[in-house]
Design an enzyme around this catalytic site. Structure first.
Site, PDB file in Angstrom:
ATOM      1  N   LYS A   1      14.927  22.929 -10.137  1.00  0.00           N
ATOM      2  CA  LYS A   1      14.290  21.659 -10.487  1.00  0.00           C
ATOM      3  C   LYS A   1      15.225  20.682 -11.185  1.00  0.00           C
ATOM      4  O   LYS A   1      16.086  21.057 -11.984  1.00  0.00           O
ATOM      5  CB  LYS A   1      13.096  21.916 -11.415  1.00  0.00           C
ATOM      6  CG  LYS A   1      11.957  22.604 -10.711  1.00  0.00           C
ATOM      7  CD  LYS A   1      11.201  21.658  -9.801  1.00  0.00           C
ATOM      8  CE  LYS A   1      10.033  21.074 -10.565  1.00  0.00           C
ATOM      9  NZ  LYS A   1       9.249  20.201  -9.687  1.00  0.00           N
TER      10      LYS A   1
ATOM     11  N   HIS B   1       0.831  -1.218   0.000  1.00  0.00           N
ATOM     12  CA  HIS B   1       0.000   0.000   0.000  1.00  0.00           C
ATOM     13  C   HIS B   1       0.863   1.265   0.000  1.00  0.00           C
ATOM     14  O   HIS B   1       0.401   2.326   0.424  1.00  0.00           O
ATOM     15  CB  HIS B   1      -0.956   0.042   1.204  1.00  0.00           C
ATOM     16  CG  HIS B   1      -1.667  -1.250   1.459  1.00  0.00           C
ATOM     17  ND1 HIS B   1      -2.904  -1.541   0.944  1.00  0.00           N
ATOM     18  CD2 HIS B   1      -1.284  -2.353   2.160  1.00  0.00           C
ATOM     19  CE1 HIS B   1      -3.264  -2.751   1.322  1.00  0.00           C
ATOM     20  NE2 HIS B   1      -2.295  -3.269   2.049  1.00  0.00           N
TER      21      HIS B   1
ATOM     22  N   SER C   1      13.692  22.970 -15.193  1.00  0.00           N
ATOM     23  CA  SER C   1      12.498  23.768 -15.438  1.00  0.00           C
ATOM     24  C   SER C   1      12.916  25.110 -16.006  1.00  0.00           C
ATOM     25  O   SER C   1      13.966  25.651 -15.641  1.00  0.00           O
ATOM     26  CB  SER C   1      11.747  23.968 -14.117  1.00  0.00           C
ATOM     27  OG  SER C   1      10.956  25.146 -14.181  1.00  0.00           O
TER      28      SER C   1
ATOM     29  N   GLU D   1       9.132   9.578 -16.297  1.00  0.00           N
ATOM     30  CA  GLU D   1       7.754  10.015 -16.563  1.00  0.00           C
ATOM     31  C   GLU D   1       7.332   9.684 -17.994  1.00  0.00           C
ATOM     32  O   GLU D   1       6.197   9.286 -18.259  1.00  0.00           O
ATOM     33  CB  GLU D   1       7.622  11.522 -16.327  1.00  0.00           C
ATOM     34  CG  GLU D   1       7.764  11.902 -14.861  1.00  0.00           C
ATOM     35  CD  GLU D   1       7.976  13.398 -14.704  1.00  0.00           C
ATOM     36  OE1 GLU D   1       7.096  14.174 -15.103  1.00  0.00           O
ATOM     37  OE2 GLU D   1       9.044  13.795 -14.186  1.00  0.00           O
TER      38      GLU D   1
END
Ligand code: ARG
Length: 470
Positions: free
Chosen positions: A293, A166, A287, A300
């Site tokens: 960043k 979980h 970024s 992704e």
């Protein structure tokens, strides 16, 4: 794209005999599959070579025509490789583009190549060959990723980290053990790809449009020449089945799902909140507004591309589900999704392998997290079973109360004062509480499939032998 007018102004030179009107301009565009078919060009020419040789060997065409056809195909193959080939939408697909060019090069002999053949058995053959090559590449790319996982795991056999259920802290494992789970998953994905390859390896050539041919063809010869195991045994099935493409897309989907889960973990574990790892700069991006960043874009994108891969299977399945035997033009729409899915997953695997090999891992962060959340609670229950003879269910209850006590005091199980712990159960002793170290917990699970370092080392040896080169 340059447009050549067909020789027959009224209609298509290849099939226009019974037509008096040319296709509407929109229909011509709608009907053409050239953009996808360019990807099948080499396979198409290989199929034609095998067919021409067989026709000559069977005395269906002359040796002279065979020579001219093979020389012409050779030149076309070179033109395509050099980018000099003039593809024309007017000739619909790769089959007719090649035949048209062949007729320019060698004249009427080109018209003999299509004896005992149809575009229906041609396209089925081309697609099987193209999917077969890609399945082989997919399997090889899976092995490369597995080797990268093993290479990373080699440094982390003793790196203790929390195991999750979980996504809540569950029981400590090691990072190597975690990585080897993906090696196992990838192996099954590879098996599915190779299984699909084995089943697709039958040659449709000779089925012609749907019902075979009256010419004395040798289907064993064309099958062997193209590396197929055997000819397809039923001419209708040969031209109307695309389950091989669906199976390949499904194998690609399974691999994509495995990769996507791995990618998801990289995304999560590389957040500062976890801080377990960071992608190397070569697989991350920044970024344009936030200078701090460092985003795990490679992971992704792998996760994101999985959607398209799964859709390819759906697309093929939905295309096929309503088709009667034998060929229908609907099938033309299934070629691109199948090839795209296979190529996309191959790309994802290459990126995953590079990202894995260069992953920066922070073992001290993993180790610190490994003990958070009472991850050794089961170990304490097991000690109560083994040393104090408690039934497991009772031990579970005792430890549950100890966890509540520890939480109330804001401490860990091992830091509970002994007297308080014994207030919950007299069976608890100091040695038990001291034994609740995550590394010891990992070492204690030394059965087959467990995370103990010696077990994982043996698994890694097994995989190194199986995969080679890691
Ligand atoms: N372009 C077709 C395809 O990709 C080739 C087969 C066409 N056959 C036919 N009878 N129209 O599926």
């Amino acid at each position: 794209m340059s447009d050549h007018d067909p020789k027959n102004e009224a209609a298509n030179a290849m099939w226009g005999g019974r037509f008096s009107a040319a296709p509407a301009e929109a229909m011509r565009r709608f009907n053409a599959s050239i953009e996808t078919d360019k990807r099948l060009a080499e396979e198409d020419i290989d199929g034609s070579r095998a067919h021409a040789r067989m026709l000559a060997a069977q005395g269906i065409i002359s040796a002279e025509d065979e020579g001219a056809i093979l020389a012409g195909l050779e030149q076309i193959s070179r033109e395509i490789a050099d980018g000099a080939f003039q593809w024309s939408e007017a000739f619909e697909d790769v089959h007719m583009n090649v035949e048209h060019r062949l007729s320019e090069l060698i004249g009427p002999a080109a018209g003999r190549l299509h004896t005992a053949r149809s575009r229906n058995d041609q396209v089925a053959t081309d697609l099987r060959l193209a999917v077969r090559t890609r399945l082989d590449r997919l399997a090889a790319a899976i092995s490369d990723w597995q080797r990268a996982l093993l290479g990373l795991a080699a440094d982390h056999v003793e790196t203790v980290m929390p195991g999750f259920t979980h996504l809540q802290p569950a029981t400590p494992v090691t990072f190597a053990h975690h990585l080897l789970a993906y090696v196992e998953m990838a192996e099954r994905d590879k098996g599915r790809a190779l299984d699909a390859r084995r089943r697709l390896n039958e040659c449709p050539l000779g089925a012609a449009a749907l019902a075979g041919t009256s010419h004395p063809i040798d289907r064993e010869a064309t099958a062997a020449a193209l590396g197929f195991e055997r000819p397809c045994r039923n001419s209708l099935d040969a031209v109307s089945s695309r389950d091989f493409a669906m199976e390949a897309a499904s194998a690609a989907s399974f691999a994509a799902i495995t990769l996507s889960r791995f990618a998801e973990e990289i995304v999560v574990f590389s957040t500062p909140q976890f801080g377990f790892m960071q992608c190397s700069e070569r697989y991350a991006t920044g970024s344009s507004i936030m200078p701090q960043k460092r985003n795990p874009d490679a992971a992704e994108l792998i996760r994101g591309k999985t959607g398209g891969v799964l859709a390819a299977f759906q697309s093929l399945a939905v295309t096929m589900k309503g088709l009667p035997l034998a060929y229908s033009k609907d099938m033309q729409e299934g070629k691109a999704p199948a090839l795209d899915a296979l190529e996309t997953v191959e790309d994802c695997l290459a990126i995953a392998a590079g990202m894995t090999a260069e992953l920066m891992v922070f073992p001290e962060r993993m180790a610190a997290a490994a003990g958070v959340g009472h991850t050794t609670a089961v170990d304490l229950a097991d000690l109560l079973v083994r040393r104090a003879g408690l039934p497991f269910r009772e031990a579970h209850h005792v430890v549950g109360r100890l966890v509540a006590l520890a939480d109330a005091r804001g401490t860990s199980l091992s830091d509970l004062p002994l007297a308080e712990a014994q207030g919950v159960s007299a069976s608890v002793d100091a040695e038990m509480l001291a034994a609740l170290d995550p590394a010891a917990s990992v070492r204690s699970r030394a059965h087959v499939g467990g995370p103990a370092p010696e077990v994982v080392r043996a698994e890694m040896d097994r995989w190194r032998t199986a995969l080679g080169g890691a």
